[in-house]
Motif scaffolding. Structure first.
Motif: not given
Length: 665
Positions: A250, A257-258, A253-255, A431-432, A435-436
């Motif tokens: 996860d 997206l960032l 994945r968020y990295e 927000d990202i 979340k990270l």
């Protein structure tokens, strides 16, 4: 063992039912043709063939020894064909394997069928010579298959390019050490020894007095409790490790997206702004230096031809001034001379005066003449000449340096401005980022929990071992106090015999393995490769590679090709030492090998690896040259796996990527 047929139903990329004939066919020339060749591009489904065979035989073990039951069910669900749309996805899949096996001198045909539904446990059925073995339940069927073809032994015959690469890159020797232990069958000897130890302890327990029996019972109960607790802690640790892996995915994945939203630029936004401030100061200083050069002697360097004429004119004027001064002084002298001659009134004096005057005119006519445009002093002329010929050149060099530096600074300013422009506002990524941070906090907490669980399991295991030692002490005390029964003595002697047998068997098998490796490596290595032997420690099973001079070789120093050939030679040596007559199945057989090493495998390994060799290859591994010219006489038949991008499924058709020139396969 000979695999005759594999049936796939809704398995991975294969939609519907696919019947695959894997038995090498008898040819009219009576030459052995052991190879069954599968060709397919990446993603077409080659690996699915090997995966289906392993799954049919070993079930949960096909995914690893540590795979839990729920994880196994989830893995099975992912193997069901997805279909082109979610509504088309089948609910059930199956693999069926038919093979012959010689057991106890009698050959039988077995058919194993493994069926499963989405989210459900698989069903297993087994037939022998066409008769269902209904008396065996699921666990008994799986145990029968595991005894028929042990999982550890099959790993030496059914492998893919990744396994070869894993063995080749294994610097610790753990993978090979595990394979050797399985090969030697020491697990069976250990199991028999443990059974005998249980018998001995039971015999000793019958001779214990009441207090000793009670103490022993309490210790045994405590051992069971500690064993259960240890297993529970390890299961929790495994579950925690799985959650850590999920969280890591996860985070990745968020990295991603960032970064996709400009997060990489946002992280360096402050640095870019600071860089811009520094660059602006540098630009200001450079522009100031350029203006100072323009105020100095730099302009002289801009018109070298005109200034050269200027210097020439100034030098000419200096000669004119010198001539004028000389003429003026001489005229004054002649005036005095005429006056003196006039007083004497001598004809000779007059003639002399006229002659001097005439000669003076002729002499002065040869000197430079003209108007003085600049009329500067000799000192000023020297200063001007130095400024034009020397200082202006140095000023131009400094100007050129400053100009290039200024251009570079302006380019960096443009890039920094672009990076700042690409960076989104902080609110957009908040927000990202949050979340990270939350995921990272959760992962760190789980890592601490994982370490704590392992420490608790280690401590509990140590307590269990302490109880076991106390039990052993009680038995030792009884053994010293009482005589042995006949069965008791036989069990003790058998345990000692097993220990000696294990030692002798290990030394013999290790020696055979070293010899087989040497033969296999000589067959596959090029002349310029290192000439290696394998020395295996019979106690630790550590494998050392030794060159022809007896020096130990560091595996890190081997080239990628040498490591690959070393790994294949080890696998072949292990397979031959096992004494099992099993098929060889290789997925991606020629990965990371150069052309010379590939030629060695094609000519000296594949045709002789076993009585049945299944190759799963791309068109760049077993290419047209190998297929047509070198393997033609060793191929029984071939299939091409064709992937349809529209249906998202694959089909098999007879043949390979290319047609043979002399006969069709």
């Amino acid at each position: 063992m000979l695999i005759k047929q594999l049936v796939l139903r809704n398995f991975r990329v294969f939609n519907g039912t696919h019947i695959i004939d894997l038995a090498p066919k008898t040819r009219c020339d009576n030459n052995p043709r052991p190879i069954v060749l599968f060709g397919g591009l990446n993603g077409a489904g080659k690996t699915s063939i090997l995966s289906a065979i392993r799954l049919a035989l070993y079930g949960r073990l096909a995914f690893g020894l540590a795979t839990q039951q729920q994880e196994y069910i989830e893995q099975l669900s992912t193997l069901i064909h997805h279909g082109n749309h979610a509504t088309e996805r089948p609910e059930e899949a199956a693999v069926e394997l038919t093979f012959t096996y010689n057991k106890g001198g009698q050959e039988s045909e077995f058919t194993v069928t493994r069926t499963w539904k989405n989210g459900k446990k698989d069903r297993l059925s087994l037939q022998q010579d066409g008769q269902p073995l209904n008396e065996l339940d699921y666990e008994q069927c799986q145990g029968f298959l595991n005894e028929l073809i042990p999982h550890g032994i099959a790993d030496l015959f059914f492998f893919d390019g990744e396994k070869i690469a894993e063995l080749a890159e294994d610097e610790s020797g753990n993978i090979l050490r595990t394979a050797v232990r399985r090969l030697l069958g020491l697990d069976l000897i250990s199991k028999l020894r443990n059974d005998l130890m249980i018998f001995v302890k039971r015999q000793q327990s019958s001779q214990l007095v009441g207090s000793q029996q009670q103490q022993l019972a309490e210790l045994e109960t405590q051992i069971k409790q500690l064993t259960y607790k240890t297993e529970e802690l390890l299961e929790n640790a495994d579950f925690t490790k799985t959650r850590i892996d999920f969280l890591s995915k996860d985070i990745i994945r968020y990295e991603g997206l960032l970064n996709a939203q400009g997060g990489a630029f946002a992280q360096t936004k402050a640095q870019e702004k600071q860089k811009v401030d520094t660059l602006l100061r540098d630009k200001e200083n450079l522009e100031k230096a350029l203006r100072q050069e323009c105020d100095g002697t730099l302009p002289y360097a801009l018109a070298p031809n005109i200034l050269s004429q200027l210097l020439e004119r100034i030098a000419n004027e200096a000669q004119i001034k010198q001539a004028n001064s000389f003429e003026k002084e001489l005229n004054q002298f002649l005036t005095l001379l005429r006056n003196d001659i006039a007083l004497r009134s001598s004809t000779t004096s007059k003639i002399a005066t006229e002659a001097i005057t005439d000669n003076l005119k002729e002499y002065m006519a040869t000197k430079p003449q003209g108007d003085l445009l600049f009329d500067i002093s000799e000192r000023e002329a020297g200063m001007l000449q130095q400024a034009i010929e020397q200082e202006s050149k140095k000023a131009w060099q400094r100007f050129d340096l400053y100009r290039n530096q200024l251009a570079d600074v302006e380019k960096q300013l443009e890039q920094a401005a672009a990076n700042i422009a690409r960076a989104p506002e902080d609110e957009q990524l908040l927000d990202i980022f949050e979340k990270l941070r939350e995921l990272d906090r959760q992962r760190e907490a789980l890592r601490q929990k994982y370490s704590s669980l392992l420490e608790d399991a280690k401590r509990t295991k140590q307590q269990q071992l302490d109880c076991v030692r106390q039990v052993q002490k009680v038995h030792d005390a009884v053994r010293n106090q009482h005589g042995f029964s006949s069965a008791f003595k036989n069990a003790q002697e058998t345990i000692n015999l097993l220990d000696r047998y294990s030692e002798v068997l290990t030394q013999a098998r290790v020696k055979t393995l070293s010899t087989n490796f040497e033969v296999a490596y000589r067959k596959l290595a090029r002349k310029e490769d290192l000439q290696l032997n394998a020395h295996i420690n019979p106690e630790t099973f550590d494998v050392e590679l030794v060159n022809e001079k007896g020096a130990v070789i560091n595996r890190k120093l081997l080239s990628a090709g040498e490591k690959q050939i070393y790994a294949i030679a080890i696998l072949e040596a292990l397979a031959k030492t096992s004494g099992r007559d099993l098929p060889v199945i290789i997925d991606t057989p020629l990965g990371r090998l150069d052309s010379q090493h590939r030629d060695k495998l094609i000519n000296h390994y594949f045709p002789f690896a076993s009585h049945q060799v299944v190759l799963l290859s791309t068109d760049t591994e077993v290419d047209e040259r190998y297929f047509v010219d070198q393997l033609r006489d060793d191929i029984s038949h071939a299939y091409e796996i064709v992937f349809n991008a529209n249906t998202k499924s694959s089909t098999l058709k007879p043949g390979y990527f290319w047609e043979l020139t002399k006969e069709a396969i």
